[in-house]
Design a protein around this motif. Structure first.
Motif, PDB file in Angstrom:
ATOM      1  N   TRP A   1       0.835  -1.207   0.000  1.00 47.71           N
ATOM      2  CA  TRP A   1       0.000   0.000   0.000  1.00 47.71           C
ATOM      3  C   TRP A   1       0.864   1.248   0.000  1.00 47.71           C
ATOM      4  O   TRP A   1       0.632   2.188  -0.774  1.00 47.71           O
ATOM      5  CB  TRP A   1      -0.914  -0.016   1.222  1.00 47.71           C
ATOM      6  CG  TRP A   1      -1.626   1.275   1.482  1.00 47.71           C
ATOM      7  CD1 TRP A   1      -2.590   1.850   0.700  1.00 47.71           C
ATOM      8  CD2 TRP A   1      -1.442   2.147   2.592  1.00 47.71           C
ATOM      9  NE1 TRP A   1      -3.015   3.042   1.267  1.00 47.71           N
ATOM     10  CE2 TRP A   1      -2.325   3.236   2.435  1.00 47.71           C
ATOM     11  CE3 TRP A   1      -0.627   2.112   3.723  1.00 47.71           C
ATOM     12  CZ2 TRP A   1      -2.413   4.286   3.349  1.00 47.71           C
ATOM     13  CZ3 TRP A   1      -0.709   3.144   4.650  1.00 47.71           C
ATOM     14  CH2 TRP A   1      -1.594   4.219   4.444  1.00 47.71           C
ATOM     15  N   HIS A   2       1.890   1.249   0.819  1.00 46.86           N
ATOM     16  CA  HIS A   2       2.700   2.445   0.969  1.00 46.86           C
ATOM     17  C   HIS A   2       3.534   2.725  -0.273  1.00 46.86           C
ATOM     18  O   HIS A   2       3.627   3.868  -0.729  1.00 46.86           O
ATOM     19  CB  HIS A   2       3.603   2.320   2.203  1.00 46.86           C
ATOM     20  CG  HIS A   2       4.233   3.606   2.591  1.00 46.86           C
ATOM     21  ND1 HIS A   2       5.544   3.904   2.313  1.00 46.86           N
ATOM     22  CD2 HIS A   2       3.720   4.702   3.198  1.00 46.86           C
ATOM     23  CE1 HIS A   2       5.815   5.119   2.754  1.00 46.86           C
ATOM     24  NE2 HIS A   2       4.734   5.621   3.300  1.00 46.86           N
ATOM     25  N   ILE A   3       4.151   1.709  -0.835  1.00 52.15           N
ATOM     26  CA  ILE A   3       4.953   1.911  -2.042  1.00 52.15           C
ATOM     27  C   ILE A   3       4.072   2.366  -3.204  1.00 52.15           C
ATOM     28  O   ILE A   3       4.453   3.242  -3.992  1.00 52.15           O
ATOM     29  CB  ILE A   3       5.731   0.633  -2.405  1.00 52.15           C
ATOM     30  CG1 ILE A   3       6.846   0.389  -1.379  1.00 52.15           C
ATOM     31  CG2 ILE A   3       6.323   0.741  -3.809  1.00 52.15           C
ATOM     32  CD1 ILE A   3       7.890   1.496  -1.291  1.00 52.15           C
ATOM     33  N   ARG A   4       2.880   1.805  -3.317  1.00 48.78           N
ATOM     34  CA  ARG A   4       1.967   2.266  -4.370  1.00 48.78           C
ATOM     35  C   ARG A   4       1.610   3.737  -4.169  1.00 48.78           C
ATOM     36  O   ARG A   4       1.480   4.494  -5.135  1.00 48.78           O
ATOM     37  CB  ARG A   4       0.697   1.410  -4.395  1.00 48.78           C
ATOM     38  CG  ARG A   4       0.952  -0.025  -4.854  1.00 48.78           C
ATOM     39  CD  ARG A   4      -0.347  -0.822  -5.002  1.00 48.78           C
ATOM     40  NE  ARG A   4      -1.078  -0.368  -6.195  1.00 48.78           N
ATOM     41  CZ  ARG A   4      -2.201   0.318  -6.165  1.00 48.78           C
ATOM     42  NH1 ARG A   4      -2.743   0.689  -5.005  1.00 48.78           N
ATOM     43  NH2 ARG A   4      -2.804   0.665  -7.296  1.00 48.78           N
ATOM     44  N   ARG A   5       1.462   4.159  -2.925  1.00 48.74           N
ATOM     45  CA  ARG A   5       1.172   5.566  -2.642  1.00 48.74           C
ATOM     46  C   ARG A   5       2.363   6.445  -3.001  1.00 48.74           C
ATOM     47  O   ARG A   5       2.207   7.522  -3.580  1.00 48.74           O
ATOM     48  CB  ARG A   5       0.798   5.737  -1.172  1.00 48.74           C
ATOM     49  CG  ARG A   5       0.423   7.162  -0.806  1.00 48.74           C
ATOM     50  CD  ARG A   5      -0.040   7.272   0.621  1.00 48.74           C
ATOM     51  NE  ARG A   5       0.959   6.819   1.571  1.00 48.74           N
ATOM     52  CZ  ARG A   5       0.809   6.866   2.890  1.00 48.74           C
ATOM     53  NH1 ARG A   5      -0.327   7.325   3.407  1.00 48.74           N
ATOM     54  NH2 ARG A   5       1.755   6.450   3.700  1.00 48.74           N
ATOM     55  N   VAL A   6       3.568   5.987  -2.663  1.00 47.39           N
ATOM     56  CA  VAL A   6       4.775   6.740  -3.043  1.00 47.39           C
ATOM     57  C   VAL A   6       4.817   6.933  -4.555  1.00 47.39           C
ATOM     58  O   VAL A   6       5.070   8.037  -5.053  1.00 47.39           O
ATOM     59  CB  VAL A   6       6.049   6.015  -2.558  1.00 47.39           C
ATOM     60  CG1 VAL A   6       7.294   6.652  -3.161  1.00 47.39           C
ATOM     61  CG2 VAL A   6       6.137   6.032  -1.036  1.00 47.39           C
ATOM     62  N   LEU A   7       4.565   5.858  -5.301  1.00 45.36           N
ATOM     63  CA  LEU A   7       4.633   5.929  -6.759  1.00 45.36           C
ATOM     64  C   LEU A   7       3.569   6.852  -7.346  1.00 45.36           C
ATOM     65  O   LEU A   7       3.730   7.346  -8.459  1.00 45.36           O
ATOM     66  CB  LEU A   7       4.496   4.522  -7.356  1.00 45.36           C
ATOM     67  CG  LEU A   7       5.675   3.574  -7.069  1.00 45.36           C
ATOM     68  CD1 LEU A   7       5.338   2.162  -7.511  1.00 45.36           C
ATOM     69  CD2 LEU A   7       6.953   4.070  -7.756  1.00 45.36           C
ATOM     70  N   GLY A   8       2.517   7.109  -6.584  1.00 47.09           N
ATOM     71  CA  GLY A   8       1.473   8.012  -7.050  1.00 47.09           C
ATOM     72  C   GLY A   8       1.622   9.442  -6.554  1.00 47.09           C
ATOM     73  O   GLY A   8       0.767  10.284  -6.846  1.00 47.09           O
ATOM     74  N   THR A   9       2.702   9.729  -5.810  1.00 43.89           N
ATOM     75  CA  THR A   9       2.914  11.071  -5.263  1.00 43.89           C
ATOM     76  C   THR A   9       3.596  11.961  -6.299  1.00 43.89           C
ATOM     77  O   THR A   9       4.442  11.502  -7.073  1.00 43.89           O
ATOM     78  CB  THR A   9       3.753  11.002  -3.976  1.00 43.89           C
ATOM     79  OG1 THR A   9       3.085  10.159  -3.032  1.00 43.89           O
ATOM     80  CG2 THR A   9       3.945  12.381  -3.353  1.00 43.89           C
ATOM     81  N   ASN A  10       3.235  13.214  -6.314  1.00 45.88           N
ATOM     82  CA  ASN A  10       3.777  14.181  -7.274  1.00 45.88           C
ATOM     83  C   ASN A  10       5.302  14.241  -7.184  1.00 45.88           C
ATOM     84  O   ASN A  10       5.872  14.462  -6.108  1.00 45.88           O
ATOM     85  CB  ASN A  10       3.158  15.557  -6.972  1.00 45.88           C
ATOM     86  CG  ASN A  10       3.595  16.620  -7.937  1.00 45.88           C
ATOM     87  OD1 ASN A  10       4.680  17.178  -7.824  1.00 45.88           O
ATOM     88  ND2 ASN A  10       2.728  16.941  -8.892  1.00 45.88           N
ATOM     89  N   GLY A  11       5.980  14.066  -8.317  1.00 46.43           N
ATOM     90  CA  GLY A  11       7.445  14.043  -8.332  1.00 46.43           C
ATOM     91  C   GLY A  11       8.078  15.360  -7.943  1.00 46.43           C
ATOM     92  O   GLY A  11       9.128  15.382  -7.286  1.00 46.43           O
ATOM     93  N   VAL A  12       7.475  16.475  -8.346  1.00 49.02           N
ATOM     94  CA  VAL A  12       8.009  17.785  -7.964  1.00 49.02           C
ATOM     95  C   VAL A  12       7.939  17.951  -6.455  1.00 49.02           C
ATOM     96  O   VAL A  12       8.875  18.467  -5.824  1.00 49.02           O
ATOM     97  CB  VAL A  12       7.241  18.909  -8.683  1.00 49.02           C
ATOM     98  CG1 VAL A  12       7.663  20.281  -8.149  1.00 49.02           C
ATOM     99  CG2 VAL A  12       7.470  18.840 -10.182  1.00 49.02           C
ATOM    100  N   ALA A  13       6.833  17.502  -5.842  1.00 51.33           N
ATOM    101  CA  ALA A  13       6.703  17.592  -4.389  1.00 51.33           C
ATOM    102  C   ALA A  13       7.772  16.758  -3.692  1.00 51.33           C
ATOM    103  O   ALA A  13       8.391  17.210  -2.722  1.00 51.33           O
ATOM    104  CB  ALA A  13       5.314  17.135  -3.956  1.00 51.33           C
ATOM    105  N   LEU A  14       7.993  15.545  -4.184  1.00 48.26           N
ATOM    106  CA  LEU A  14       9.008  14.680  -3.582  1.00 48.26           C
ATOM    107  C   LEU A  14      10.395  15.308  -3.685  1.00 48.26           C
ATOM    108  O   LEU A  14      11.165  15.319  -2.716  1.00 48.26           O
ATOM    109  CB  LEU A  14       9.003  13.310  -4.255  1.00 48.26           C
ATOM    110  CG  LEU A  14       7.750  12.462  -4.053  1.00 48.26           C
ATOM    111  CD1 LEU A  14       7.822  11.196  -4.903  1.00 48.26           C
ATOM    112  CD2 LEU A  14       7.559  12.117  -2.589  1.00 48.26           C
ATOM    113  N   ALA A  15      10.709  15.839  -4.852  1.00 49.02           N
ATOM    114  CA  ALA A  15      12.009  16.481  -5.046  1.00 49.02           C
ATOM    115  C   ALA A  15      12.133  17.722  -4.180  1.00 49.02           C
ATOM    116  O   ALA A  15      13.171  17.964  -3.547  1.00 49.02           O
ATOM    117  CB  ALA A  15      12.202  16.838  -6.517  1.00 49.02           C
ATOM    118  N   GLY A  16      11.080  18.524  -4.131  1.00 46.46           N
ATOM    119  CA  GLY A  16      11.120  19.754  -3.355  1.00 46.46           C
ATOM    120  C   GLY A  16      11.302  19.503  -1.877  1.00 46.46           C
ATOM    121  O   GLY A  16      12.066  20.213  -1.198  1.00 46.46           O
ATOM    122  N   CYS A  17      10.615  18.492  -1.345  1.00 45.13           N
ATOM    123  CA  CYS A  17      10.770  18.164   0.079  1.00 45.13           C
ATOM    124  C   CYS A  17      12.196  17.727   0.395  1.00 45.13           C
ATOM    125  O   CYS A  17      12.774  18.134   1.408  1.00 45.13           O
ATOM    126  CB  CYS A  17       9.811  17.043   0.458  1.00 45.13           C
ATOM    127  SG  CYS A  17       8.074  17.511   0.481  1.00 45.13           S
TER     128      CYS A  17
END
Length: 277
Positions: free
Chosen positions: A170-186
């Protein structure tokens, strides 16, 4: 859908429990969302709290700004401040997980009138993994690849043998669906705070010593130096540490242990609604 607009950013949140009870706001971690508090919300409701659980910008059901620079830790703090003021909560308990512990700590230092106490699960401000700096650069250069990079990082560092397989999936699927710009920015935002707010430097420790409210901290074995770091920064008479053994998501995997310690601390510190003790 319950949401609040802080300028151009739409923040999804839910409230639970009594509107007249003391307020507690829950701040999730990187590549997560407010579902991660599902083990804590019922307990906090039973203690009479007005529980506020939000999705940070770029996560869950909140909107995702398009620029990497829109994801600074203080941008997150600004969203939380605006939401608390919108809801007219007054001083609130702030509970954070992982990246959320950085946001919560900055909030306590820079907006102390809004923070009654801190509860910090898997604090990463003692020093994020060394691999993060290199990952951050790769993600900022190619935000489209960020979800896959973060998923690999989580698989390597975030789970233990006791983490349920369904949770990993569940968690990895959620990670894969998270906005890439947000992940990079954080990731860039945390790296930019190294040796100022996050890490082993005296400047970072000095910043964290400005947290003047009571705090309950759950350091985990994913960052073995976290407990010693917290003790070096200094513990007040109302502060407690409770070590957790199931890694980053101990608040999920060891939820009963964490919840029992949290309930005990909240009652001892007279922080729950008086009519439920």
């Amino acid at each position: 859908m319950p949401s609040f607009a802080n300028g151009p950013v739409s923040i999804f949140y839910t409230t639970h429990g009594s509107d007249s009870g003391p307020s507690i706001i829950l701040i999730h971690g990187w590549a997560c969302d407010s579902h991660d508090w599902s083990h804590q919300i019922p307990l906090l409701e039973s203690l009479g709290f007005r529980v506020i659980a939000l999705d940070l910008r770029g996560h869950g059901r909140s909107s995702a700004p398009s620029s990497i620079s829109d994801y600074s830790m203080r941008a997150f703090v600004g969203d939380v401040v605006a939401l608390l003021e919108h809801l007219q909560t007054g001083p609130s308990i702030v509970m954070g997980h992982s990246m959320g512990t950085v946001i919560a700590s900055i909030l306590a230092v820079e907006h102390p009138a809004l923070v009654k106490a801190l509860i910090l699960a898997h604090p990463i401000y003692c020093g994020a993994p060394p691999a993060l700096a290199g990952m951050s650069q790769a993600m900022c250069e190619s935000p489209g690849s960020a979800p896959e990079i973060v998923a690999e990082f989580f698989e390597k560092y975030m789970y233990t043998a006791q983490t349920p397989e369904w949770f990993r999936t569940w968690h990895i699927r959620r990670v894969l669906g998270t906005n890439g710009v947000a992940l990079a920015g954080c990731s860039r935002a945390i790296v930019e705070l190294f040796d100022k707010v996050v890490g082993q430097s005296e400047e970072a420790k000095l910043f964290m010593r400005k947290r003047s409210c009571p705090r309950l901290v759950f350091p985990t074995n994913a960052l073995p130096n976290a407990r010693a770091w917290e003790e070096e920064v200094g513990l007040g008479p109302s502060d407690e540490l409770h070590a957790m053994q199931e890694g980053t998501f101990s608040h999920f995997v060891e939820s009963e242990k964490l919840n029992n310690a949290m309930k005990d601390w909240l009652e001892k510190r007279d922080l729950v609604a008086r009519n439920v003790i």
